[in-house]
Design a protein around this motif. Sequence first.
Motif, PDB file in Angstrom:
ATOM      1  N   LYS A  94       0.312  -1.323   0.114  1.00 25.34           N
ATOM      2  CA  LYS A  94      -0.008   0.178  -0.246  1.00 25.34           C
ATOM      3  C   LYS A  94       1.122   0.848  -0.150  1.00 25.34           C
ATOM      4  N   ASN A  95       1.640   1.061   1.084  1.00 27.18           N
ATOM      5  CA  ASN A  95       2.867   2.160   0.490  1.00 27.18           C
ATOM      6  C   ASN A  95       3.127   3.032  -0.687  1.00 27.18           C
ATOM      7  N   ALA A  96       3.685   1.706  -1.270  1.00 26.03           N
ATOM      8  CA  ALA A  96       4.629   1.214  -1.616  1.00 26.03           C
ATOM      9  C   ALA A  96       4.100   2.418  -3.212  1.00 26.03           C
ATOM     10  N   GLU A 137       1.060   3.564  -2.941  1.00 30.16           N
ATOM     11  CA  GLU A 137       0.448   5.303  -2.862  1.00 30.16           C
ATOM     12  C   GLU A 137       2.166   6.198  -3.231  1.00 30.16           C
ATOM     13  N   ALA A 138       3.361   5.869  -2.764  1.00 25.07           N
ATOM     14  CA  ALA A 138       4.549   6.700  -3.341  1.00 25.07           C
ATOM     15  C   ALA A 138       4.503   6.663  -4.963  1.00 25.07           C
ATOM     16  N   CYS A 139       4.576   5.750  -4.978  1.00 28.37           N
ATOM     17  CA  CYS A 139       4.497   5.723  -6.925  1.00 28.37           C
ATOM     18  C   CYS A 139       2.923   6.658  -7.621  1.00 28.37           C
ATOM     19  N   GLN A 184      10.042  -2.868  -3.992  1.00 38.56           N
ATOM     20  CA  GLN A 184      10.910  -2.253  -4.722  1.00 38.56           C
ATOM     21  C   GLN A 184       9.737  -1.051  -5.186  1.00 38.56           C
ATOM     22  N   ASP A 185       9.121   0.606  -5.352  1.00 44.27           N
ATOM     23  CA  ASP A 185       9.219   1.545  -6.102  1.00 44.27           C
ATOM     24  C   ASP A 185       9.832   2.362  -7.237  1.00 44.27           C
ATOM     25  N   ASN A 186       9.406   2.622  -7.367  1.00 43.55           N
ATOM     26  CA  ASN A 186       9.455   4.013  -8.358  1.00 43.55           C
ATOM     27  C   ASN A 186       9.430   5.189  -7.896  1.00 43.55           C
ATOM     28  N   ARG A 203      13.176   7.461   9.777  1.00 39.36           N
ATOM     29  CA  ARG A 203      12.117   7.639  11.360  1.00 39.36           C
ATOM     30  C   ARG A 203      11.067   6.820  11.115  1.00 39.36           C
ATOM     31  N   LEU A 204      11.601   5.429   9.610  1.00 38.19           N
ATOM     32  CA  LEU A 204      10.635   3.963   9.687  1.00 38.19           C
ATOM     33  C   LEU A 204      10.897   3.456  11.051  1.00 38.19           C
ATOM     34  N   GLY A 205       9.288   3.082  10.871  1.00 42.78           N
ATOM     35  CA  GLY A 205       8.581   2.385  12.043  1.00 42.78           C
ATOM     36  C   GLY A 205       8.971   3.187  13.554  1.00 42.78           C
ATOM     37  N   TYR A 231       3.659   6.801  15.060  1.00 42.74           N
ATOM     38  CA  TYR A 231       3.198   8.140  14.059  1.00 42.74           C
ATOM     39  C   TYR A 231       4.382   8.936  12.897  1.00 42.74           C
ATOM     40  N   PHE A 232       5.076   7.464  12.611  1.00 45.39           N
ATOM     41  CA  PHE A 232       6.304   8.751  11.516  1.00 45.39           C
ATOM     42  C   PHE A 232       5.664   8.743  10.801  1.00 45.39           C
ATOM     43  N   SER A 233       4.856  10.126   9.705  1.00 48.09           N
ATOM     44  CA  SER A 233       3.616  10.199   8.354  1.00 48.09           C
ATOM     45  C   SER A 233       4.612  11.571   8.069  1.00 48.09           C
ATOM     46  N   THR A 234       4.787  11.518   6.441  1.00 53.69           N
ATOM     47  CA  THR A 234       4.571  12.085   5.605  1.00 53.69           C
ATOM     48  C   THR A 234       3.729  13.091   4.479  1.00 53.69           C
ATOM     49  N   LYS A 235       2.342  11.687   5.355  1.00 52.49           N
ATOM     50  CA  LYS A 235       0.792  11.910   4.025  1.00 52.49           C
ATOM     51  C   LYS A 235       0.372  12.900   5.007  1.00 52.49           C
ATOM     52  N   SER A 236      -0.733  14.114   4.698  1.00 49.46           N
ATOM     53  CA  SER A 236      -1.514  14.512   5.156  1.00 49.46           C
ATOM     54  C   SER A 236      -2.438  13.787   6.386  1.00 49.46           C
ATOM     55  N   THR A 237      -3.053  13.172   5.614  1.00 47.66           N
ATOM     56  CA  THR A 237      -4.025  11.415   6.461  1.00 47.66           C
ATOM     57  C   THR A 237      -3.411  10.701   7.136  1.00 47.66           C
ATOM     58  N   GLY A 238      -2.108  10.825   6.751  1.00 52.71           N
ATOM     59  CA  GLY A 238      -1.406   9.822   7.776  1.00 52.71           C
ATOM     60  C   GLY A 238      -1.285   9.319   8.362  1.00 52.71           C
ATOM     61  N   THR A 239      -1.161   8.393   9.136  1.00 52.47           N
ATOM     62  CA  THR A 239      -1.060   7.707  10.371  1.00 52.47           C
ATOM     63  C   THR A 239      -0.125   7.515  11.343  1.00 52.47           C
ATOM     64  N   GLY A 240       1.283   6.420  10.073  1.00 52.14           N
ATOM     65  CA  GLY A 240       2.460   6.429  10.634  1.00 52.14           C
ATOM     66  C   GLY A 240       2.141   5.443  11.515  1.00 52.14           C
ATOM     67  N   LEU A 241       1.461   4.140  11.254  1.00 52.90           N
ATOM     68  CA  LEU A 241       1.191   3.174  11.880  1.00 52.90           C
ATOM     69  C   LEU A 241       1.515   2.145  11.179  1.00 52.90           C
ATOM     70  N   GLY A 242       1.531   1.909   9.760  1.00 53.16           N
ATOM     71  CA  GLY A 242       1.136   0.789   8.715  1.00 53.16           C
ATOM     72  C   GLY A 242       2.653   0.431   9.575  1.00 53.16           C
ATOM     73  N   MET A 243       3.681   1.649   9.055  1.00 58.91           N
ATOM     74  CA  MET A 243       4.936   0.917   9.526  1.00 58.91           C
ATOM     75  C   MET A 243       6.023   0.561  10.670  1.00 58.91           C
ATOM     76  N   THR A 244       5.013   0.894  11.463  1.00 62.35           N
ATOM     77  CA  THR A 244       5.711   0.919  13.066  1.00 62.35           C
ATOM     78  C   THR A 244       4.794  -1.017  13.059  1.00 62.35           C
ATOM     79  N   GLY A 248      12.625   6.473  -5.146  1.00 62.95           N
ATOM     80  CA  GLY A 248      12.345   5.453  -6.088  1.00 62.95           C
ATOM     81  C   GLY A 248      12.896   4.959  -4.363  1.00 62.95           C
ATOM     82  N   THR A 249      11.945   3.587  -3.858  1.00 60.68           N
ATOM     83  CA  THR A 249      12.334   3.291  -2.553  1.00 60.68           C
ATOM     84  C   THR A 249      12.796   1.382  -2.540  1.00 60.68           C
ATOM     85  N   ARG A 250      13.566   0.625  -1.817  1.00 62.53           N
ATOM     86  CA  ARG A 250      13.283  -1.056  -2.328  1.00 62.53           C
ATOM     87  C   ARG A 250      13.541  -0.944  -0.494  1.00 62.53           C
TER      88      ARG A 250
HETATM   89  P1  ADP Z   1       0.883   6.896   6.943  1.00 57.98           P
HETATM   90  O1  ADP Z   1       1.213   5.168   5.537  1.00 57.98           O
HETATM   91  O2  ADP Z   1      -0.238   6.727   7.187  1.00 57.98           O
HETATM   92  O3  ADP Z   1       1.847   7.717   6.461  1.00 57.98           O
HETATM   93  P2  ADP Z   1       3.389   4.376   7.165  1.00 57.98           P
HETATM   94  O4  ADP Z   1       3.525   4.004   8.538  1.00 57.98           O
HETATM   95  O5  ADP Z   1       2.255   3.471   6.693  1.00 57.98           O
HETATM   96  O6  ADP Z   1       1.804   5.610   7.855  1.00 57.98           O
HETATM   97  O7  ADP Z   1       4.064   5.037   6.518  1.00 57.98           O
HETATM   98  C1  ADP Z   1       5.267   5.873   7.158  1.00 57.98           C
HETATM   99  C2  ADP Z   1       5.822   6.763   6.462  1.00 57.98           C
HETATM  100  O8  ADP Z   1       7.171   6.413   5.407  1.00 57.98           O
HETATM  101  C3  ADP Z   1       4.747   6.973   4.834  1.00 57.98           C
HETATM  102  O9  ADP Z   1       4.158   8.414   5.299  1.00 57.98           O
HETATM  103  C4  ADP Z   1       5.900   7.427   4.214  1.00 57.98           C
HETATM  104  O10 ADP Z   1       6.471   8.713   4.091  1.00 57.98           O
HETATM  105  C5  ADP Z   1       6.914   6.670   4.702  1.00 57.98           C
HETATM  106  N1  ADP Z   1       7.210   5.744   3.807  1.00 57.98           N
HETATM  107  C6  ADP Z   1       6.859   4.243   3.806  1.00 57.98           C
HETATM  108  N2  ADP Z   1       6.667   3.493   2.722  1.00 57.98           N
HETATM  109  C7  ADP Z   1       7.696   4.776   1.207  1.00 57.98           C
HETATM  110  C8  ADP Z   1       8.018   4.214   0.000  1.00 57.98           C
HETATM  111  N3  ADP Z   1       7.713   2.953  -0.282  1.00 57.98           N
HETATM  112  N4  ADP Z   1       8.065   4.886  -0.891  1.00 57.98           N
HETATM  113  C9  ADP Z   1       8.030   6.114   0.108  1.00 57.98           C
HETATM  114  N5  ADP Z   1       8.220   6.636   1.626  1.00 57.98           N
HETATM  115  C10 ADP Z   1       7.574   6.201   2.339  1.00 57.98           C
END
Ligand code: ADP
Length: 428
Positions: free
Chosen positions: A322-324, A326-328, A354-356, A367-369, A372-385, A407-409
């Motif tokens: 889902k994150n990948a 959304e990043a694309c 991997q995504d581009n 800060r991943l993981g 509450y770290f999120s760069t999205k306006s409606t993100g929660t930062g809980l998915g990666m945690t 991109g990210t890998r």
């Molecule tokens: P959310 O998706 O709600 O923001 P996540 O915990 O899933 O919360 O992700 C945290 C943050 O990690 C995202 O807001 C984003 O900035 C970054 N991130 C995670 N996966 C990717 C990715 N594949 N490409 C770019 N940024 C990513």
Amino acid sequence: MTILKDIILQLFFAHMPFVMFSVYYRDQSRNYTQKFIAFSSMICLFLSMTFGASVVSGYFYDIRYTIMFFGLIFGGIQTGFALLAEFLLYRLYIGGDGTLAAMLIMLVTFPGSYLLYRLYRKCEQKSLILLIAGVFFSVTPLLFVYLENPESVIRHLSFHLFVIPMQNLVGCWLLITLFRKAATDKELFISYGQNERVRAISHVAASLVHEVRNPLTAVKGFLTLIRDGAADRGRIERYIEICMSEIARTEYILSEYLAISKPIGDKQEPTDLEELLRITKDVMSPYANMHNVLLEIGHPPEPVWILANPDKMKQVLVNFIKNAVEACAEVPHSRGKVTLRLQVEARKVTLTIQDNGVGMTEEQAKRLGSIYFSTKSTGTGLGMTFSYQAILSFGGTINVQSEPGGGTRFTISLPIYARNEEAKERDE
Ligand code: ADP
Ligand code: MG
């Protein structure tokens, strides 16, 4: 000076359940159990009594009452009795002039602690109860020792009037308040994690509607053709075949979707990662399509066993994909692509995602993981945690390479479950 050292040591013991909780439950998405409270407070009581402060030979001052109060609050009456038994046996073993007084004091403080525990559970002003408890645990022993041996109290007046109350008040506050805060944080994290799952699932559900609508439109078209009688018998049969397979596929996707959205348990079992990837691809493809992203998954043809909780692992895959996607989707005017590869090595299995997409700066990747770290306006930062904690709890590691705009890998390594080898040995 020695007294100061003794107090610091006692206050250090007052931190123990909190520290043990933070270390042991760090990677777990569940809260403390009664067993944990009994275990940690019994160790704490043992250490506290072993290194108690003493100014009059045979009389020891430690944070025993505070620990029992803690045991009662978080572990219930059974833990309270277990601690009482431990205290009685250990105090008799230590012996000395103060043994009888210690037993008599406990006869008063234990029922008193029980009453305070009942009050603590009902009352909103928990700090007030802690204050009362701290005073009660200081005054009662003082009174008994004074009645038995007034001279010793007067000789060490400052110790009895300041040191003991401080030890009890600060001990109570540290032990109970810190632990309560940690447990409440954990509870919040668990409930946020569950909400995040619902959120992720509801996003995927929106795209699923499209996936179900397409085959329905096809089926409707063929049924119209059949009803109008424009086709011969052979053709009609072919149309029916196509309709059946479209319906079967819809059924399959819906049932996999339901499997993903069911509540998550805690059990770990041998899990076929290859099968999970296949299922996740079916569920996530509509979501990728909706965002104009190509989702490619490469995996070996045979099962790949790992020891994990399959529901959690599915959710981890959903979160990463889902994150990948959304990043694309954040990169305008380009065809997004998300590629997953599963590779089996000697003792581990490596999954790369991997995504581009937009990528991340070094700071963001670090800060991943974290919660509450999120760069999205409606993100929660809980998915990666959730995902990082789950992978760690399966004994795996996560590595991330990312560049803004490049991109990210993600590379996830997990230990292979030896079932393959066992099965091979059996086959040979
Ligand atoms: P959310 O998706 O709600 O923001 P996540 O915990 O899933 O919360 O992700 C945290 C943050 O990690 C995202 O807001 C984003 O900035 C970054 N991130 C995670 N996966 C990717 C990715 N594949 N490409 C770019 N940024 C990513
Ligand atoms: Mg996310």
